[in-house]
Design an enzyme around this catalytic site. Structure first.
Site, PDB file in Angstrom:
ATOM      1  N   LYS A  13       0.255  88.188 -68.399  1.00 13.53           N
ATOM      2  CA  LYS A  13       0.611  88.982 -67.239  1.00 13.53           C
ATOM      3  C   LYS A  13       1.278  88.150 -66.162  1.00 13.53           C
ATOM      4  O   LYS A  13       2.308  88.511 -65.633  1.00 13.53           O
ATOM      5  CB  LYS A  13      -0.696  89.533 -66.679  1.00 13.53           C
ATOM      6  CG  LYS A  13      -0.544  90.655 -65.780  1.00 13.53           C
ATOM      7  CD  LYS A  13      -1.373  91.801 -66.284  1.00 13.53           C
ATOM      8  CE  LYS A  13      -0.838  92.338 -67.578  1.00 13.53           C
ATOM      9  NZ  LYS A  13      -1.727  93.175 -68.302  1.00 13.53           N
ATOM     10  N   LYS A  72      -4.117  77.526 -63.510  1.00 10.22           N
ATOM     11  CA  LYS A  72      -3.916  78.521 -62.443  1.00 10.22           C
ATOM     12  C   LYS A  72      -3.912  77.875 -61.059  1.00 10.22           C
ATOM     13  O   LYS A  72      -3.123  78.246 -60.196  1.00 10.22           O
ATOM     14  CB  LYS A  72      -4.983  79.620 -62.528  1.00 10.22           C
ATOM     15  CG  LYS A  72      -4.759  80.520 -63.739  1.00 10.22           C
ATOM     16  CD  LYS A  72      -5.577  81.779 -63.725  1.00 10.22           C
ATOM     17  CE  LYS A  72      -5.157  82.625 -64.934  1.00 10.22           C
ATOM     18  NZ  LYS A  72      -5.943  83.831 -65.103  1.00 10.22           N
ATOM     19  N   LYS A  94       1.685  81.826 -74.674  1.00 16.60           N
ATOM     20  CA  LYS A  94       1.057  83.129 -74.875  1.00 16.60           C
ATOM     21  C   LYS A  94       1.686  84.198 -73.980  1.00 16.60           C
ATOM     22  O   LYS A  94       2.162  83.898 -72.880  1.00 16.60           O
ATOM     23  CB  LYS A  94      -0.454  83.040 -74.624  1.00 16.60           C
ATOM     24  CG  LYS A  94      -0.855  82.884 -73.176  1.00 16.60           C
ATOM     25  CD  LYS A  94      -2.326  83.235 -72.949  1.00 16.60           C
ATOM     26  CE  LYS A  94      -2.593  83.327 -71.444  1.00 16.60           C
ATOM     27  NZ  LYS A  94      -3.858  83.904 -71.075  1.00 16.60           N
TER      28      LYS A  94
HETATM   29  N1  AQP Z   1      -1.389  86.575 -75.378  1.00 15.78           N
HETATM   30  C1  AQP Z   1      -2.626  86.868 -75.750  1.00 15.78           C
HETATM   31  N2  AQP Z   1      -2.969  86.827 -77.057  1.00 15.78           N
HETATM   32  C2  AQP Z   1      -4.235  87.124 -77.460  1.00 15.78           C
HETATM   33  N3  AQP Z   1      -5.201  87.509 -76.600  1.00 15.78           N
HETATM   34  C3  AQP Z   1      -4.915  87.573 -75.301  1.00 15.78           C
HETATM   35  N4  AQP Z   1      -5.645  87.916 -74.217  1.00 15.78           N
HETATM   36  C4  AQP Z   1      -4.871  87.827 -73.115  1.00 15.78           C
HETATM   37  N5  AQP Z   1      -3.633  87.425 -73.450  1.00 15.78           N
HETATM   38  C5  AQP Z   1      -3.627  87.263 -74.798  1.00 15.78           C
HETATM   39  C6  AQP Z   1      -7.050  88.326 -74.264  1.00 15.78           C
HETATM   40  O1  AQP Z   1      -7.175  89.546 -73.583  1.00 15.78           O
HETATM   41  C7  AQP Z   1      -8.503  89.638 -73.048  1.00 15.78           C
HETATM   42  C8  AQP Z   1      -8.467  90.077 -71.614  1.00 15.78           C
HETATM   43  O2  AQP Z   1      -7.889  89.042 -70.853  1.00 15.78           O
HETATM   44  P1  AQP Z   1      -7.883  88.980 -69.296  1.00 15.78           P
HETATM   45  O3  AQP Z   1      -8.978  89.788 -68.734  1.00 15.78           O
HETATM   46  O4  AQP Z   1      -7.718  87.550 -68.915  1.00 15.78           O
HETATM   47  O5  AQP Z   1      -6.592  89.802 -69.036  1.00 15.78           O
HETATM   48  P2  AQP Z   1      -5.299  89.389 -68.307  1.00 15.78           P
HETATM   49  O6  AQP Z   1      -5.664  88.734 -67.030  1.00 15.78           O
HETATM   50  O7  AQP Z   1      -4.430  90.580 -68.299  1.00 15.78           O
HETATM   51  O8  AQP Z   1      -4.736  88.332 -69.347  1.00 15.78           O
HETATM   52  P3  AQP Z   1      -3.510  87.408 -69.101  1.00 15.78           P
HETATM   53  O9  AQP Z   1      -2.251  88.139 -69.247  1.00 15.78           O
HETATM   54  O10 AQP Z   1      -3.726  86.233 -69.983  1.00 15.78           O
HETATM   55  O11 AQP Z   1      -3.710  87.023 -67.586  1.00 15.78           O
HETATM   56  P4  AQP Z   1      -3.232  85.776 -66.839  1.00 15.78           P
HETATM   57  O12 AQP Z   1      -1.727  85.751 -66.953  1.00 15.78           O
HETATM   58  O13 AQP Z   1      -3.725  86.014 -65.445  1.00 15.78           O
HETATM   59  O14 AQP Z   1      -3.862  84.586 -67.504  1.00 15.78           O
HETATM   60  C9  AQP Z   1      -9.137  88.248 -73.224  1.00 15.78           C
HETATM   61  O15 AQP Z   1     -10.042  88.286 -74.300  1.00 15.78           O
HETATM   62  C10 AQP Z   1      -7.963  87.371 -73.541  1.00 15.78           C
HETATM   63  O16 AQP Z   1      -8.338  86.294 -74.372  1.00 15.78           O
END
Ligand code: AQP
Length: 332
Positions: free
Chosen positions: A198, A112, A195
């Site tokens: 978002k 990040k 993966k």
């Molecule tokens: N692609 C994924 N597959 C399985 N689990 C996932 N999680 C996130 N993406 C995947 C799990 O969701 C939970 C919440 O994650 P978070 O609070 O980090 O939510 P987020 O910010 O919306 O997740 P993103 O999309 O992964 O964010 P960015 O792009 O900012 O990194 C966690 O348990 C996570 O493991």
């Protein structure tokens, strides 16, 4: 009952399929067998800039989605992280026990920070995993249901729990990650080697649960597969098809082997069309339920207040013990 704790960021508005299948779905199941604590992690959200009004709205939206997904406040404790000040308080203690070097090794931070550039990277983003340690240890959680991307942070949590216990005497439960193999990582529909995320996925690769079902159906129908036509679960050789099979299987409960048979010789088109229907059927009532909770913010807020009260009772006890062990003079 063993205890579980987990959290989700409010920031992005709608949850995506990765959040739901990788984490939230397990939260719903675990509330039946565990003493479960789940929170919307707004303190984590401000590690990157947030519009205050939007943050408040998205915090309610996240809570509404968790309830719509099946969390039951009678069966679990659902709360907002900032409502429980002990998180920040124990977070400081953990900051003082975590090595700069070991925090620097967190791959999520490195990714990040690299994306944002040093000038835009906050100290909060750097210590985010340390606050997460406090989140987990405050509740003496035995297990932490998360997606694979969180494994390294849970390992760090274990190290710090052991370090604190060794230095000050047994205080914290050492938690284990709870990561289901099948759904540990849901992949981007356009690039099934990364993966679904978002911030990193292209709009076409990301299925948001609150999007118009028609738009999600379209994304599934145009998911990247391969030039072959065989429907077979093989994440190495066929990541795109395997991802679709995982999503299909977890949403319906149909075994992957059964799906392979069902679609044998039918080609990717049939699989994608049916999966688009499966997703539509799942998100349609989910969207409606989320809206119902949002339409009644007073009930939602009072439910979260009750959750915070229950959470605080546990968190305050752990914090008091930790402060005492560290040697802080008790306030009279
Ligand atoms: N692609 C994924 N597959 C399985 N689990 C996932 N999680 C996130 N993406 C995947 C799990 O969701 C939970 C919440 O994650 P978070 O609070 O980090 O939510 P987020 O910010 O919306 O997740 P993103 O999309 O992964 O964010 P960015 O792009 O900012 O990194 C966690 O348990 C996570 O493991």
């Amino acid at each position: 009952r063993p205890r579980v704790l987990s959290g989700i960021q409010p920031t992005a508005g709608s949850f995506h399929l990765g959040n739901y299948l990788g984490a939230v779905r397990q939260w719903v199941a675990l509330q039946e067998t565990h003493d479960a604590f789940y929170m919307v992690v707004d303190l984590h959200a401000i590690t990157v800039p947030q519009d205050p009004k939007e943050l408040r709205a998205s915090t309610r939206l996240a809570a509404a989605q968790l309830l719509a997904a099946g969390l039951d406040p009678e069966r679990c404790t659902l709360f907002v992280q900032s409502h429980v000040p002990e998180h920040a308080q124990l977070g400081w203690v953990m900051n003082c026990l975590t090595g700069f070097g070991e925090a620097s090794r967190m791959t999520q931070f490195k990714d990040k920070a690299a994306k944002q550039g040093t000038a835009n990277t906050t100290v909060g983003l750097f210590t985010y995993p340390v606050l997460q340690i406090a989140d987990i240890l405050l509740y003496q959680a035995d297990a932490v249901p998360v997606g694979e991307d969180q494994r390294q942070h849970i390992e760090l949590t274990r190290d710090l729990a052991e370090r604190f216990n060794a230095r000050y005497g047994r205080t914290f439960t050492v938690p284990a990650p709870y990561i289901l193999k099948e759904t540990a990582r849901i992949y981007d529909l356009q690039d099934p080697t990364v993966k679904m995320s978002k911030s990193a996925s292209s709009p076409k690769g990301l299925v948001n649960l609150l999007d118009e079902p028609k738009s999600s159906a379209k994304k599934i129908k145009s998911a990247v597969t391969d030039t072959d036509t065989e429907i077979r679960y093989d994440p190495e050789a066929k990541p795109g098809v395997s991802n679709l099979l995982t999503i299909y299987s977890t949403l319906t409960g149909d075994a992957v082997a059964g799906l392979e048979q069902k679609y044998a010789g039918k080609g990717y088109g049939a699989l994608k069309t049916d999966l688009a229907d499966v997703v539509t059927e799942w998100v349609t009532p989910f969207r409606a339920r989320t809206q119902e909770y949002l339409d009644d913010p007073e009930t939602l807020d009072s439910l979260l207040a009750k959750g915070a009260e229950k959470a605080r009772a546990v968190a305050a006890e752990t914090l008091a013990e930790a402060y005492d062990k560290v040697g802080f003079l008790p306030a009279k």
